[in-house]
Design an enzyme around this catalytic site. Structure first.
Site, short mmCIF file in Angstrom:
data_model
loop_
_atom_site.label_atom_id
_atom_site.label_comp_id
_atom_site.label_asym_id
_atom_site.label_seq_id
_atom_site.Cartn_x
_atom_site.Cartn_y
_atom_site.Cartn_z
N GLU A 64 0.83 -1.21 -0.07
CA GLU A 64 0.03 -0.03 0.00
C GLU A 64 1.05 1.04 0.03
O GLU A 64 1.03 2.17 1.01
CB GLU A 64 -1.09 0.00 1.07
N GLY B 38 2.10 4.95 -1.27
CA GLY B 38 1.78 6.19 -1.67
C GLY B 38 2.93 7.13 -2.39
O GLY B 38 2.92 7.24 -3.41
N TYR C 24 9.23 17.71 8.98
CA TYR C 24 10.29 16.52 9.15
C TYR C 24 11.54 16.96 8.80
O TYR C 24 12.56 16.21 8.80
CB TYR C 24 10.03 15.32 8.08
N ARG D 57 6.10 19.43 4.65
CA ARG D 57 7.04 18.35 4.73
C ARG D 57 8.33 18.98 5.40
O ARG D 57 8.97 18.46 6.18
CB ARG D 57 7.21 17.32 3.68
N CYS E 270 2.50 32.88 10.18
CA CYS E 270 3.18 33.42 11.50
C CYS E 270 3.82 32.17 12.47
O CYS E 270 3.50 31.86 13.42
CB CYS E 270 2.23 34.08 12.45
N GLU E 271 4.71 31.54 11.68
CA GLU E 271 5.50 30.36 12.13
C GLU E 271 6.99 30.40 11.70
O GLU E 271 6.86 30.36 10.41
CB GLU E 271 4.74 29.06 11.80
N1 LLP Z 1 -0.23 2.44 4.76
C1 LLP Z 1 -0.34 3.04 5.92
C2 LLP Z 1 -1.11 2.16 6.97
C3 LLP Z 1 0.33 4.31 6.07
O1 LLP Z 1 0.00 4.68 7.57
C4 LLP Z 1 0.84 4.96 5.20
C5 LLP Z 1 1.62 6.10 5.74
C6 LLP Z 1 1.12 4.26 4.06
C7 LLP Z 1 0.52 2.91 3.67
C8 LLP Z 1 1.77 5.16 2.89
O2 LLP Z 1 3.12 5.15 2.96
P1 LLP Z 1 4.01 5.63 1.96
O3 LLP Z 1 4.19 4.57 0.84
O4 LLP Z 1 3.53 7.20 1.31
O5 LLP Z 1 5.30 6.07 2.63
N2 LLP Z 1 3.05 12.37 6.09
C9 LLP Z 1 4.21 11.66 5.83
C10 LLP Z 1 4.09 10.21 5.54
C11 LLP Z 1 2.97 9.53 6.18
C12 LLP Z 1 3.26 8.21 6.90
C13 LLP Z 1 1.86 7.75 7.46
N3 LLP Z 1 1.51 6.46 6.67
C14 LLP Z 1 4.85 12.53 5.28
O6 LLP Z 1 5.08 13.54 4.44
O7 LLP Z 1 6.31 11.89 4.92
#
Ligand code: LLP
Length: 420
Positions: A272, A274, A314, A310, A341-342
């Site tokens: 899964e 992203g 991070y 991001r 304002c950050e």
């Molecule tokens: N599946 C689950 C259950 C997750 O919690 C996440 C991300 C993904 C899949 C997808 O992860 P990816 O392949 O995109 O790394 N906001 C953060 C990333 C979110 C991490 C949380 N979960 C960022 O900007 O790096």
């Protein structure tokens, strides 16, 4: 520092800006499709492979629709994300519902859609049963605790709020077995934005060993192992993209050595992801409004952290290109800021860039995942439009920019008048 490739020129962006003022995120359809095909081809060596695109990364139905056409399902984490999956025509076991701290209404919606439900905690077993009843196929999310190391995004597993402990996992399957459930999956997600394939191969081994143990101790042959997302992208110019073929081959080898050897052949492999699916194919385009010279040199943009958080959240490096100055030497050092304002509202700190002028157009790279999606309205900032560069070169708007009316949409000014 080396440069990163850009898919458009200053002239093209200037044309787009005549219709769509900055800031905006723009996505590259050809890039997304080409990558999706490569990804699918590489991982299709794994039995029953399926990718459920993590909707949270880019919750836009146009993009989700493209990925559906490329054969991906959707991994949803909330009620609105389930609605998006439904709107693009996904249903049943092409939807994975991986949530945490989940309200009953969301479980109900997931059940109505026939989604695979991925439980985050042992206490959710009775909760799900009374909220929505059990689906046929239930997945449990494993948190390996001290057995694995995570990173800043997901947290170290033993410090991370997600998933079942090892003991709870066995107990959870046992309880579900007693309740008559026959179809099971196993899930984990221990890291995000990781570029080292060995990390994921190690995770796969851990999961395959666990699958074997679950069979031995409980007699359950899992239907699938979901290795989660987390595959990284090269955000710095000197970084190299993950080699999908190498990673797929490593996971396949572990599968053969553990799963096949233990007569569990046929367990399907899901992911899964992203970021790796859409991240490199999105760009935030912003105009320089002001240059400020105090103790440091500041470039002030018309985008802010509310459009892309991001770097602030991070400390992530996101490359910045000044359109038309792609080949100029980086002779100056700037903090590139937004208008919140950050003081952490910065896209870059101490970044060497060619000399910047007011009116310059900056392109912030790799905003195609966890970019617009993480936007917010602090300081009354409005989220930008999202555009799609189609394969034929046409640019379409796939989400308009927010207006002040959108910002006020949840307020009732009639009640306010009575109140005053
Ligand atoms: N599946 C689950 C259950 C997750 O919690 C996440 C991300 C993904 C899949 C997808 O992860 P990816 O392949 O995109 O790394 N906001 C953060 C990333 C979110 C991490 C949380 N979960 C960022 O900007 O790096």
């Amino acid at each position: 520092m080396a440069n990163k490739k850009l898919l458009f020129t200053k002239k093209q962006i200037a044309e787009i800006m005549q219709k769509h003022p900055t800031p905006f995120h723009i996505y590259d359809e050809a890039g997304i499709r080409g990558n999706a095909r490569q990804f699918k081809k590489a991982f299709s060596i794994l039995p029953g492979f399926n990718e459920f695109f993590a909707v949270k990364a880019l919750p836009n139905p146009f993009i989700m629709g493209i990925l559906k056409e490329e054969g991906f399902g959707a991994d949803c984490s909330s009620y609105p994300e389930l609605l998006l999956a439904e709107k693009i025509g996904l249903q049943k076991e092409n939807i994975m519902f991986s949530s945490n701290d989940t309200p009953a209404t969301e479980y109900k919606k997931a059940r109505d859609l026939g989604a695979i439900i991925n439980l985050d905690d042992i206490s959710h077993i009775p909760f799900l049963e009374s909220a929505a009843g059990f689906p046929d196929l239930i997945c449990l999310r494993f948190n390996p605790g001290p057995a694995r190391k995570g990173n800043i995004i997901i947290g170290d597993p033993k410090e991370a709020k997600y998933g079942f402990t090892r003991e709870q996992l066995f107990e959870g399957y046992r309880i579900l077995q007693e309740k008559g459930i026959k179809r099971f999956g196993l899930h984990t997600m221990v890291i995000s934005n990781e570029l080292n394939p060995d990390f994921f191969i190690e995770t796969a081994k851990m999961m395959f060993e666990l699958a074997t143990e679950i069979k031995e101790k409980l007699g359950i042959k899992l239907e699938f192992v979901n290795l989660g997302g987390g595959l990284g992208i090269p955000q710095k110019p000197e970084e190299k993209a993950l080699d999908y073929d190498k990673l797929a081959a490593g996971i396949k080898k572990a599968y053969d050595e553990i799963i096949v050897k233990n007569n569990l052949d046929g367990i399907k492999i899901f992911m899964e992801c992203g970021r790796v699916i859409t991240g490199p194919y999105g760009y935030l385009v912003t105009t320089v409004l002001h240059l400020k010279h105090i103790y440091k040199e500041y470039v002030g943009c018309d985008a802010c952290m509310a459009n892309f958080m991001r770097p602030a959240l991070y400390g992530a490096y996101h490359h910045i290109t000044i359109l038309g100055k792609e080949n100029e030497p980086t002779t100056k050092m700037y903090d590139v800021t937004g208008s919140l304002c950050e003081n952490n509202d910065k896209f870059a700190i101490d970044r060497p860039l060619p000399e910047v002028r007011e009116g310059d157009i900056l392109v912030i790279h790799d905003t195609g995942a966890h970019g617009h999606a993480m936007g917010f309205n602090y300081n009354g900032k409005l989220r930008s439009a999202e555009l799609l560069l189609r394969e034929n070169g046409e640019v379409i708007q796939i989400r308009r920019a927010e207006t002040a009316d959108d910002y006020f949409a949840t307020l009732d000014f009639v009640s306010l008048e009575k109140f005053q």
